[in-house]
Design a protein around this motif. Sequence first.
Motif, PDB file in Angstrom:
ATOM      1  N   VAL A   1      32.639  35.933  33.865  1.00  0.00           N
ATOM      2  CA  VAL A   1      31.727  35.793  34.994  1.00  0.00           C
ATOM      3  C   VAL A   1      30.317  35.890  34.421  1.00  0.00           C
ATOM      4  O   VAL A   1      30.022  36.792  33.629  1.00  0.00           O
TER       5      VAL A   1
ATOM      6  N   VAL B   1      32.564  31.159  36.755  1.00  0.00           N
ATOM      7  CA  VAL B   1      32.020  31.708  37.996  1.00  0.00           C
ATOM      8  C   VAL B   1      30.670  32.316  37.659  1.00  0.00           C
ATOM      9  O   VAL B   1      30.544  33.066  36.688  1.00  0.00           O
TER      10      VAL B   1
ATOM     11  N   CYS C   1      26.951  34.165  39.294  1.00  0.00           N
ATOM     12  CA  CYS C   1      26.296  34.815  40.435  1.00  0.00           C
ATOM     13  C   CYS C   1      25.180  35.716  39.923  1.00  0.00           C
ATOM     14  O   CYS C   1      25.397  36.494  38.991  1.00  0.00           O
TER      15      CYS C   1
ATOM     16  N   ALA D   1      27.594  41.578  43.726  1.00  0.00           N
ATOM     17  CA  ALA D   1      28.613  40.546  43.921  1.00  0.00           C
ATOM     18  C   ALA D   1      29.244  40.152  42.586  1.00  0.00           C
ATOM     19  O   ALA D   1      30.458  39.914  42.509  1.00  0.00           O
TER      20      ALA D   1
ATOM     21  N   ARG E   1      31.941  42.592  41.847  1.00  0.00           N
ATOM     22  CA  ARG E   1      33.140  42.408  42.678  1.00  0.00           C
ATOM     23  C   ARG E   1      33.950  41.214  42.168  1.00  0.00           C
ATOM     24  O   ARG E   1      35.177  41.206  42.250  1.00  0.00           O
ATOM     25  N   LEU E   2      33.269  40.183  41.658  1.00  0.00           N
ATOM     26  CA  LEU E   2      33.975  39.035  41.090  1.00  0.00           C
ATOM     27  C   LEU E   2      34.778  39.445  39.857  1.00  0.00           C
ATOM     28  O   LEU E   2      35.912  38.998  39.654  1.00  0.00           O
TER      29      LEU E   2
ATOM     30  N   ALA F   1      37.816  41.333  40.974  1.00  0.00           N
ATOM     31  CA  ALA F   1      38.819  40.474  41.610  1.00  0.00           C
ATOM     32  C   ALA F   1      39.602  39.637  40.605  1.00  0.00           C
ATOM     33  O   ALA F   1      40.580  38.976  40.979  1.00  0.00           O
TER      34      ALA F   1
ATOM     35  N   CYS G   1      38.103  37.307  38.372  1.00  0.00           N
ATOM     36  CA  CYS G   1      37.486  35.999  38.109  1.00  0.00           C
ATOM     37  C   CYS G   1      37.088  35.830  36.650  1.00  0.00           C
ATOM     38  O   CYS G   1      36.901  34.703  36.189  1.00  0.00           O
TER      39      CYS G   1
END
Length: 292
Positions: free
Chosen positions: A189, A215, A217, A222, A225-226, A229, A231
């Motif tokens: 990420v 991914v 961000c 956030a 959190r990715l 999760a 990612c």
Amino acid sequence: MDWALIRSFLAVAEAGSLSGAARRTGQSQPTLGRHVKAAEAALGAELFLRVPEGLRLTEAGQSLLGPAREMAESAARLETLALGRDERLSGTVRITASVVVSHYVLPGIIARLRAAEPEIEVELVPSDAAENLLFREADIAVRMFRPTQLDVVARHLCDETLALYAAPSLLERFGRPASLEDLASLPFVGFDRSDLILRSMRAFGLEVDRHFFGVRCDDQAAFWRLVCAGCGVGAMQTRIGDAEPLVERLAVDVDLPPLPVWLAAQEDVRRVPRVARVWEALVEGLGGAETW
């Protein structure tokens, strides 16, 4: 003109739009719009032109910008002087900190403070922008860099270590890396507009571009959190990452530079009893008392 009109004019001029000024000041767009119209009526001159990107100062508006900023600085100094005479251990203290620290570190510290000092009210401003302590946008700032603003007292609390983390589900799919080469084969990420992670990876000899990150961000809460999760792999302060049950720390030896943690406040404001008490709680909770 009423000072409220000048303050609204200045907010709109610096933000470049009514919506941006509303976010900065907490006032509604209609209120700011009425203030601008009232200021224009009082002066008999148009202050802004509508352009595709928002509002642009006219020549008359540009001529008012400097004096309006001087008035804002004077008002801030008056407020600071008045605040410095307040001896109560009650009232409001406004703290600004990064989004991640605000989400994952400060809530517990603030809860303990409120239990001990219920008369002190706390306003928390999560922001990765450097809030202006001189203009009282915050009483205390938690910074990940040494503040250099004049008339601001800064205290270095500690250095936060960083590590790489990933969700177990991701590691079961791709394997747990044992080397930098293994690490580069995992999904990551990354940030979107910021190139901070790119520069960090290149420093370790991993020549990658933004498309390496499946991914992306820029909001760091956030972002985390990715990672949680599944990612991709992501870096986080070990204080936060080691406490998160949804991820595990990677064993690859990557020497990530630590993040310095600083507290900052305007000198006169920090001496106000309620601000001093919150400062003390932050020093204790953030875990350090190193250097001034």
